[in-house]
Design an enzyme around this catalytic site. Structure first.
Site, PDB file in Angstrom:
ATOM      1  N   LEU A 234       0.840  -1.199   0.000  1.00  0.00           N
ATOM      2  CA  LEU A 234       0.000   0.000   0.000  1.00  0.00           C
ATOM      3  C   LEU A 234       0.875   1.250   0.000  1.00  0.00           C
ATOM      4  O   LEU A 234       1.700   1.430   0.892  1.00  0.00           O
ATOM      5  CB  LEU A 234      -0.908   0.009   1.239  1.00  0.00           C
ATOM      6  CG  LEU A 234      -1.824  -1.213   1.391  1.00  0.00           C
ATOM      7  CD1 LEU A 234      -2.302  -1.346   2.824  1.00  0.00           C
ATOM      8  CD2 LEU A 234      -2.993  -1.120   0.439  1.00  0.00           C
TER       9      LEU A 234
ATOM     10  N   GLN B 131       7.906  -4.597  -3.976  1.00  0.00           N
ATOM     11  CA  GLN B 131       7.169  -4.374  -5.220  1.00  0.00           C
ATOM     12  C   GLN B 131       7.818  -3.250  -6.007  1.00  0.00           C
ATOM     13  O   GLN B 131       8.119  -2.192  -5.451  1.00  0.00           O
ATOM     14  CB  GLN B 131       5.703  -4.018  -4.936  1.00  0.00           C
ATOM     15  CG  GLN B 131       4.856  -3.947  -6.196  1.00  0.00           C
ATOM     16  CD  GLN B 131       3.420  -3.527  -5.918  1.00  0.00           C
ATOM     17  OE1 GLN B 131       3.152  -2.383  -5.584  1.00  0.00           O
ATOM     18  NE2 GLN B 131       2.480  -4.452  -6.060  1.00  0.00           N
TER      19      GLN B 131
ATOM     20  N   CYS C  13      -1.223  -1.073 -11.404  1.00  0.00           N
ATOM     21  CA  CYS C  13      -1.321   0.325 -10.960  1.00  0.00           C
ATOM     22  C   CYS C  13      -2.184   1.130 -11.934  1.00  0.00           C
ATOM     23  O   CYS C  13      -1.894   1.189 -13.131  1.00  0.00           O
ATOM     24  CB  CYS C  13       0.068   0.941 -10.867  1.00  0.00           C
ATOM     25  SG  CYS C  13       0.069   2.651 -10.287  1.00  0.00           S
TER      26      CYS C  13
ATOM     27  N   LYS D  85       1.225  -8.689  -9.965  1.00  0.00           N
ATOM     28  CA  LYS D  85      -0.098  -8.232  -9.541  1.00  0.00           C
ATOM     29  C   LYS D  85      -0.772  -7.563 -10.732  1.00  0.00           C
ATOM     30  O   LYS D  85      -0.191  -6.658 -11.351  1.00  0.00           O
ATOM     31  CB  LYS D  85       0.000  -7.247  -8.376  1.00  0.00           C
ATOM     32  CG  LYS D  85      -1.350  -6.825  -7.803  1.00  0.00           C
ATOM     33  CD  LYS D  85      -1.165  -5.951  -6.564  1.00  0.00           C
ATOM     34  CE  LYS D  85      -2.501  -5.674  -5.873  1.00  0.00           C
ATOM     35  NZ  LYS D  85      -3.392  -4.791  -6.625  1.00  0.00           N
TER      36      LYS D  85
ATOM     37  N   HIS E  14      -6.599  -8.461  -8.828  1.00  0.00           N
ATOM     38  CA  HIS E  14      -7.567  -7.528  -8.238  1.00  0.00           C
ATOM     39  C   HIS E  14      -8.813  -7.562  -9.113  1.00  0.00           C
ATOM     40  O   HIS E  14      -8.725  -7.316 -10.313  1.00  0.00           O
ATOM     41  CB  HIS E  14      -6.967  -6.121  -8.183  1.00  0.00           C
ATOM     42  CG  HIS E  14      -7.815  -5.132  -7.458  1.00  0.00           C
ATOM     43  ND1 HIS E  14      -7.337  -3.918  -7.023  1.00  0.00           N
ATOM     44  CD2 HIS E  14      -9.117  -5.169  -7.061  1.00  0.00           C
ATOM     45  CE1 HIS E  14      -8.302  -3.248  -6.418  1.00  0.00           C
ATOM     46  NE2 HIS E  14      -9.391  -3.988  -6.435  1.00  0.00           N
TER      47      HIS E  14
ATOM     48  N   ASN F 251      -8.117 -10.540  -4.692  1.00  0.00           N
ATOM     49  CA  ASN F 251      -8.075  -9.285  -3.933  1.00  0.00           C
ATOM     50  C   ASN F 251      -9.310  -8.451  -4.261  1.00  0.00           C
ATOM     51  O   ASN F 251      -9.679  -8.326  -5.420  1.00  0.00           O
ATOM     52  CB  ASN F 251      -6.787  -8.527  -4.298  1.00  0.00           C
ATOM     53  CG  ASN F 251      -6.733  -7.131  -3.700  1.00  0.00           C
ATOM     54  OD1 ASN F 251      -6.404  -6.184  -4.382  1.00  0.00           O
ATOM     55  ND2 ASN F 251      -7.065  -7.000  -2.437  1.00  0.00           N
TER      56      ASN F 251
ATOM     57  N   ASP G  88     -12.536  -6.115  -1.683  1.00  0.00           N
ATOM     58  CA  ASP G  88     -13.771  -6.004  -0.884  1.00  0.00           C
ATOM     59  C   ASP G  88     -13.845  -6.923   0.340  1.00  0.00           C
ATOM     60  O   ASP G  88     -14.941  -7.196   0.819  1.00  0.00           O
ATOM     61  CB  ASP G  88     -15.010  -6.257  -1.753  1.00  0.00           C
ATOM     62  CG  ASP G  88     -15.128  -5.289  -2.908  1.00  0.00           C
ATOM     63  OD1 ASP G  88     -14.549  -4.196  -2.804  1.00  0.00           O
ATOM     64  OD2 ASP G  88     -15.777  -5.621  -3.910  1.00  0.00           O
TER      65      ASP G  88
ATOM     66  N   ARG H   8      -7.566  -2.344   1.521  1.00  0.00           N
ATOM     67  CA  ARG H   8      -8.366  -1.364   2.279  1.00  0.00           C
ATOM     68  C   ARG H   8      -8.954  -1.979   3.550  1.00  0.00           C
ATOM     69  O   ARG H   8      -9.094  -1.296   4.559  1.00  0.00           O
ATOM     70  CB  ARG H   8      -9.488  -0.821   1.404  1.00  0.00           C
ATOM     71  CG  ARG H   8      -9.023   0.124   0.299  1.00  0.00           C
ATOM     72  CD  ARG H   8     -10.191   0.584  -0.540  1.00  0.00           C
ATOM     73  NE  ARG H   8     -10.868  -0.556  -1.149  1.00  0.00           N
ATOM     74  CZ  ARG H   8     -12.158  -0.552  -1.509  1.00  0.00           C
ATOM     75  NH1 ARG H   8     -12.899   0.509  -1.297  1.00  0.00           N
ATOM     76  NH2 ARG H   8     -12.701  -1.613  -2.074  1.00  0.00           N
TER      77      ARG H   8
END
Length: 639
Positions: A300, A353, A385, A424, A454, A486, A488, A510
């Site tokens: 993050l 990362q 990203c 990712k 994601h 990834n 929610d 998050r």
């Protein structure tokens, strides 16, 4: 009670009564259902907090340090609080201006003014702080204080009687500049030492991967060798030249009827074979990491700093990863970028990362540099990203549409690394146009050790729910390579539903920012009705870890405050379990204004910057004069 003792401190509700998990009905979708006795209005909520402050004789301030008491006008509130949830009516039309205003309230806080870093003029020269035998290198030209007595006369007041660094390690390296200096300052401003504690920690390296000064000098002078990378890049150029030769031969054949005539006219030049052409590192020779059935704390930006990762490790995170670092900055030896690679001793499975544009040479060289100079368990490529600045250069999500360059980067980094390489990605770039399922089978051939998906596209960002059905389909395509899902996850029930798909593990971003104890909830499979005092203990530990990491002098203390305030902009979204009408809370539900079960719980629910600053002052003392803060992100997850 210390938050590390998670067992025995759990509750199902405030009254120790079990709460049934129910699906949120359509009528209250988008807004969290809170028990009616706790719901209040915006005016009464702020009035309650302000009245408590007035009793203490404290004046509330906004994000720019000015008083926010008195009339709370809409424009002022909009500047420091996310706007209220708009009820979307059918057949309702909005003009263009309202739509533009709606867009500004989402995503990154791009409209925040650029502020220069604070200039700390009142500083004691490092040569004096470190008690060096030789004099200051800059002599009379040095801009800092050299007289301790003179410095102490203008130094800001101490904020506490006990120094965490002195109590933990036996010596505070910041000496009299420490904002808790009274705890370890003797006669004549001498820095005291606890020999017993100092001996206990002697030789113990708590933080690894610091940038070596000699390496930094060689990087700046471009004296670092990248033999393995250069060997790989030659193979790319050779492949490109061979492709050009084949194309030229085809053209010649079409022109002259025979490719042999062209070969006579254009003699070939064949280079010498190297070890890179003949010998390849077998996958079995790389370090093996078992990623399966683990909880992965997402890398993050800003909030995923080392002190925050320590908090998550205490709560049960299995895999941690450093903040996203730019390859170019690492190759240039920038200290601020190398700081993102630091690893605490508690991080037993840790990776870094990296990202750049679509440049195989830069990424491969950076991978080789990291392979020889830091201690990590894996290296991750951020090809998910969504930021415009990165995407427009072909990096981040842009790599997903440039598969040839992506392949060169992955194969290049894999060839120079002794540790696994992970990637990712997102579902795709455009909304409702998924491309991850096409890319995953190819990445298996490139040598990727693990994929994180994601469940949203770049255009979608966080405005809609993650597509776990698509993640499930992709996990089957990725097999036998582990694929992590990834998106929610904010409760153990969300985690269970995620694990019912074919994913090998879950990544939390998050959800961990809003409630870092989610790792404990998932492992113990229950809802934790954590008290406000226990949440305050977590913040106290974060500040202690921050003072260890960034320093206990004024500069380090204010940096700790800055990162604490960024984190508080996420923490305020948490709704205590005992206040919920329906459990669990969903990540896309906006909490209405509510009164907590005590003053501290109410204060922690505030989305007003001034209240976050008040919490920081409870932990780190008063803010400096002309202090200002604006969070990097707005609460667009509620949209």
């Amino acid at each position: 009670m210390s938050f590390s003792a998670t067992k025995g401190s759990m509750e199902e509700t405030a009254n120790n009564e079990p709460v049934k998990s129910l699906e949120v009905s359509s009528w209250d979708k988008g807004s969290a259902a809170i028990k009616q006795q706790y719901v209040t209005t915006k005016e009464k909520f702020h009035e309650s907090i302000d009245s408590a402050w007035q009793k203490e004789g404290v004046q509330r301030c906004g994000g720019n340090g000015q008083s926010a008491q008195g009339d709370r006008k809409t424009q002022e509130e909009d500047a420091v609080e996310p706007p209220g949830k708009k009820i979307k009516l059918e057949e309702q039309t909005e003009d263009r201006k309202e739509k533009e205003d709606g867009k500004k309230a989402r995503g990154q806080f791009k409209c925040r003014p650029h502020r220069k870093p604070h200039n700390y003029d009142i500083r004691l020269c490092p040569s004096v702080v470190q008690e060096r035998a030789d004099k200051c290198f800059y002599g009379d030209k040095c801009k800092f204080f050299h007289d301790i007595a003179e410095y102490m006369s203008v130094k800001p007041e101490d904020i506490g009687e006990r120094c965490h660094l002195f109590d933990t390690f036996g010596r505070c390296q910041y000496s009299v500049t420490c904002r808790f200096a009274k705890a370890h300052t003797g006669e004549g401003f001498k820095n005291l030492v606890n020999e017993e504690l100092l001996k206990k920690h002697e030789g113990r390296l708590m933080v690894k991967n610091a940038l070596d000064k000699d390496l930094q000098r060689r990087l700046r002078k471009k004296q670092v060798s990248f033999k393995a990378s250069e060997a790989y890049l030659k193979t790319i150029n050779k492949t490109a030249s061979q492709g050009a030769s084949k194309k030229k031969a085809a053209e010649c054949q079409a022109l002259h009827g025979s490719a042999g005539d062209c070969e006579k006219r254009t003699p070939h030049t064949v280079g010498a074979l190297t070890d890179a052409d003949l010998i390849k590192l077998r996958p079995s020779e790389k370090k093996q990491v078992d990623f399966r059935d683990k909880m992965y704390l997402a890398p993050l930006t800003t909030c995923g700093n080392l002190p925050f990762r320590r908090i998550c490790k205490r709560f049960g995170a299995d895999i941690t990863c450093g903040e996203m670092a730019m390859c170019t900055n690492l190759l240039q030896g920038q200290s601020s970028e190398w700081a993102l690679l630091k690893r605490h001793e508690s991080e037993d499975l840790f990776g870094v990362q990296v990202r750049e544009g679509c440049f195989p040479d830069t990424m491969t060289k950076c991978a080789e540099l990291l392979n020889h100079n830091i201690e990590v368990d894996f290296v991750d490529i951020n090809s998910g990203c969504p930021i415009d600045l990165v995407y427009k250069k072909g990096g981040g999500c842009g790599l997903m549409t440039r598969t040839h360059k992506f392949e060169q980067i992955v194969r290049g980094m894999n060839s120079v690394l002794d540790v696994p390489l992970t990637v990712k990605i997102r579902t795709g770039v455009q909304d409702k146009v998924n491309i991850a399922h096409k890319l995953i089978p190819e990445m298996k051939n490139w040598g990727v050790s693990m994929i994180t998906l994601h469940g949203r596209s770049r255009e979608q960002r966080y405005t809609k729910l993650a597509d776990w059905e698509y993640i499930d389909n992709c996990s089957k395509l990725a097999s036998p390579i582990p694929l992590f899902g990834n998106g929610d996850i904010l409760s153990y029930e969300d985690a269970i539903k995620a694990r019912e798909t074919g994913v090998s593990g879950i990544m939390l971003g998050r959800g961990a920012l809003i409630k870092p104890w989610i790792f404990t909830e998932i492992k113990e499979q229950r809802h934790w009705d954590i008290s406000s005092n226990e949440r305050m203990d977590i913040l106290k530990d974060f500040t202690r870890f921050g003072l260890e990491h960034w320093g206990s002098d004024t500069q380090g203390l204010e940096k700790t405050r800055s990162f604490l305030l960024e984190w508080l902009s996420f923490l305020c979204r948490y709704i205590p379990v005992g206040l919920l009408e329906h459990v669990p809370q969903k990540i896309n539900e906006r909490p209405p204004y509510y009164m907590g079960r005590d003053y501290l719980e109410t204060l922690m629910a505030s989305q007003h910057v001034g209240d976050w600053i008040k919490i920081s002052e409870m932990l780190l003392g008063p803010v400096p004069q002309n202090f200002s803060f604006l969070p990097k992100h707005k609460a667009n997850a509620y949209k």
